[in-house]
Write a protein that holds these residues in place. Structure first.
Motif, PDB file in Angstrom:
ATOM      1  N   ILE A  28      -2.292  -0.792 -12.718  1.00 49.48           N
ATOM      2  CA  ILE A  28      -3.665  -0.317 -12.904  1.00 49.48           C
ATOM      3  C   ILE A  28      -4.111  -0.775 -14.274  1.00 49.48           C
ATOM      4  CG2 ILE A  28      -5.182   1.676 -13.066  1.00 49.48           C
ATOM      5  CD1 ILE A  28      -3.420   3.090 -11.104  1.00 49.48           C
ATOM      6  N   GLU A  29      -5.063  -1.699 -14.272  1.00 51.76           N
ATOM      7  CA  GLU A  29      -5.557  -2.275 -15.514  1.00 51.76           C
ATOM      8  C   GLU A  29      -6.857  -1.635 -15.972  1.00 51.76           C
ATOM      9  OE1 GLU A  29      -5.684  -6.443 -14.620  1.00 51.76           O
ATOM     10  OE2 GLU A  29      -3.573  -6.436 -14.054  1.00 51.76           O
ATOM     11  N   SER A  36     -16.337   3.454  -4.942  1.00 53.57           N
ATOM     12  CA  SER A  36     -15.933   4.857  -4.826  1.00 53.57           C
ATOM     13  C   SER A  36     -14.698   5.071  -3.951  1.00 53.57           C
ATOM     14  CB  SER A  36     -17.096   5.676  -4.263  1.00 53.57           C
ATOM     15  OG  SER A  36     -17.429   5.214  -2.971  1.00 53.57           O
ATOM     16  N   ASN A  37     -13.950   4.018  -3.659  1.00 51.70           N
ATOM     17  CA  ASN A  37     -12.750   4.205  -2.846  1.00 51.70           C
ATOM     18  C   ASN A  37     -11.543   3.628  -3.588  1.00 51.70           C
ATOM     19  OD1 ASN A  37     -12.989   1.441  -2.599  1.00 51.70           O
ATOM     20  ND2 ASN A  37     -13.861   1.515  -0.559  1.00 51.70           N
ATOM     21  N   GLY A  38     -10.453   3.382  -2.891  1.00 52.65           N
ATOM     22  CA  GLY A  38      -9.236   2.879  -3.530  1.00 52.65           C
ATOM     23  C   GLY A  38      -9.407   1.551  -4.234  1.00 52.65           C
ATOM     24  N   TYR A  39     -10.436   0.808  -3.885  1.00 49.50           N
ATOM     25  CA  TYR A  39     -10.666  -0.480  -4.538  1.00 49.50           C
ATOM     26  C   TYR A  39     -11.185  -0.321  -5.969  1.00 49.50           C
ATOM     27  CZ  TYR A  39      -9.915  -2.399   0.074  1.00 49.50           C
ATOM     28  OH  TYR A  39      -9.358  -2.731   1.272  1.00 49.50           O
ATOM     29  N   SER A  40     -11.438   0.904  -6.384  1.00 45.18           N
ATOM     30  CA  SER A  40     -11.890   1.143  -7.759  1.00 45.18           C
ATOM     31  C   SER A  40     -10.754   0.949  -8.762  1.00 45.18           C
ATOM     32  CB  SER A  40     -12.478   2.547  -7.892  1.00 45.18           C
ATOM     33  OG  SER A  40     -11.476   3.512  -7.643  1.00 45.18           O
ATOM     34  N   LEU A  41      -9.505   0.990  -8.283  1.00 41.23           N
ATOM     35  CA  LEU A  41      -8.352   0.773  -9.156  1.00 41.23           C
ATOM     36  C   LEU A  41      -8.080  -0.726  -9.238  1.00 41.23           C
ATOM     37  CD1 LEU A  41      -6.099   3.613  -7.770  1.00 41.23           C
ATOM     38  CD2 LEU A  41      -7.538   3.670  -9.812  1.00 41.23           C
ATOM     39  N   VAL A  42      -8.390  -1.318 -10.374  1.00 35.62           N
ATOM     40  CA  VAL A  42      -8.269  -2.766 -10.554  1.00 35.62           C
ATOM     41  C   VAL A  42      -6.883  -3.089 -11.091  1.00 35.62           C
ATOM     42  CG1 VAL A  42      -9.204  -4.792 -11.733  1.00 35.62           C
ATOM     43  CG2 VAL A  42     -10.743  -2.954 -10.977  1.00 35.62           C
ATOM     44  N   TYR A  60       1.321   2.140 -13.540  1.00 37.08           N
ATOM     45  CA  TYR A  60       1.601   1.716 -12.172  1.00 37.08           C
ATOM     46  C   TYR A  60       1.282   2.850 -11.206  1.00 37.08           C
ATOM     47  CZ  TYR A  60       4.195  -2.275 -14.013  1.00 37.08           C
ATOM     48  OH  TYR A  60       4.544  -3.438 -14.640  1.00 37.08           O
ATOM     49  N   LEU A  61       0.761   2.499 -10.035  1.00 39.82           N
ATOM     50  CA  LEU A  61       0.532   3.457  -8.965  1.00 39.82           C
ATOM     51  C   LEU A  61       1.439   3.069  -7.807  1.00 39.82           C
ATOM     52  CD1 LEU A  61      -1.032   5.833  -7.715  1.00 39.82           C
ATOM     53  CD2 LEU A  61      -2.692   4.153  -6.892  1.00 39.82           C
ATOM     54  N   ASP A  62       2.295   4.012  -7.396  1.00 40.49           N
ATOM     55  CA  ASP A  62       3.226   3.787  -6.305  1.00 40.49           C
ATOM     56  C   ASP A  62       2.781   4.620  -5.106  1.00 40.49           C
ATOM     57  OD1 ASP A  62       6.267   2.834  -5.714  1.00 40.49           O
ATOM     58  OD2 ASP A  62       5.834   4.738  -4.732  1.00 40.49           O
ATOM     59  N   CYS A  63       2.614   3.986  -3.952  1.00 44.12           N
ATOM     60  CA  CYS A  63       2.294   4.681  -2.709  1.00 44.12           C
ATOM     61  C   CYS A  63       3.489   4.523  -1.780  1.00 44.12           C
ATOM     62  CB  CYS A  63       1.044   4.107  -2.064  1.00 44.12           C
ATOM     63  SG  CYS A  63       0.692   4.856  -0.448  1.00 44.12           S
ATOM     64  N   ASN A  64       4.112   5.628  -1.434  1.00 43.45           N
ATOM     65  CA  ASN A  64       5.258   5.623  -0.528  1.00 43.45           C
ATOM     66  C   ASN A  64       4.847   6.304   0.769  1.00 43.45           C
ATOM     67  OD1 ASN A  64       8.196   5.061  -0.275  1.00 43.45           O
ATOM     68  ND2 ASN A  64       8.214   7.232   0.230  1.00 43.45           N
TER      69      ASN A  64
END
Length: 82
Positions: A28-29, A36-42, A60-64
């Protein structure tokens, strides 16, 4: 920093079934406030698993994804490496 992401994450959440149903890891930079959705995290998707990899300092964002009793569950963990 060289580390095994699976070991790192299961130290945070020992009950996690790491990548049993899939998942991903993303740097996550910055935050794009025009979305307004998950694409907001660049940031970039990076490799993660039960192997050693060289990870840069940062957030870092980890999705398990795991199978629950009735449906799939997504666990999100934010980790900062320095």
């Amino acid at each position: 920093m060289i580390l095994n992401w699976q070991k790192e994450i299961t130290n945070i959440d020992p009950g996690m079934k790491f990548r049993s149903e899939g998942g991903w890891l993303k740097t996550i930079e910055k935050l794009d406030k025009s979305v307004s959705n998950g694409y907001s995290l660049v940031g970039d998707f990076v490799k993660s698993g039960d192997f050693e990899e060289d990870y840069s300092e940062g957030l870092y964002l980890d999705c398990n994804k795991e199978q629950g009793k009735k449906e799939k569950n997504n666990k999100l963990i934010i980790d900062y490496l320095d």
